[in-house]
Design a protein around this motif. Structure first.
Motif: not given
Length: 169
Positions: A43-47, A138-142, A144-145
């Motif tokens: 998750q963190n690496n996708l962000v 999908v909500g995986l970005g800088l 974004i909560t």
């Protein structure tokens, strides 16, 4: 029952309760480890990947290998999460399939090989830009909560799988 038997019986019950508590605590810790591996390594690496793609886009792709290196970190994280989950026996069949699907979809993007960086074409850059857009959707970005909840993350991954084209273009 004699006093000795009553005392032994109570001691046995207490010991059994202690053993059940230890086993339950161990199961909770094992699930926590699996979830932490997936959250930190995937998750963190996708962000971070989304952020790196945005940075490269804003600066006209001066260092595209930052993106391909981070993509390698994501795929390595997925592999680590699947392996850890399998070894611990805590990864469900559906979660395993979802992660395998994401792994194969992300592997279709250009990625670095050992000791050599890949050269990105304009089409590759456009594919990464589309991936960035999808990650944000999908909500995986800088900025974004992000929820550290495993179910929430797996639903994001499932949605990501649905939105990434296969094969690319």
């Amino acid at each position: 029952m004699s006093k000795k038997k009553k005392l032994l019986f109570r001691f046995s019950i207490g010991l059994n309760i202690l053993l059940v508590a230890i086993v339950a605590w161990g199961i909770i810790k094992v699930n926590f480890v699996k979830e932490q591996v997936l959250v930190t390594e995937v998750q963190n690496n996708l962000v971070e990947l989304e952020g790196l793609i945005a940075n490269q886009m804003d600066n006209n792709w001066p260092e595209p290998n930052l993106v391909t290196t981070e993509l390698g970190d994501v795929t390595n994280g997925i592999w680590l999460g699947m392996t850890t989950g399998k070894q611990l026996g805590t990864l469900s069949k559906s979660d395993k399939e979802i992660l395998e699907n994401l792994y194969s979809k992300l592997n279709q993007y250009p990625n670095d090989k050992l000791y050599s960086f890949v050269d990105l074409t304009e089409e590759d850059k456009q594919n990464f830009e589309d991936l960035r857009k999808t990650l944000r959707e999908v909500g995986l970005g800088l900025n974004i909560t992000i929820s550290a909840n495993m179910d929430s993350f797996m639903s994001q991954v499932e949605e990501l799988n649905e939105k990434i084209e296969s094969p690319l273009n």
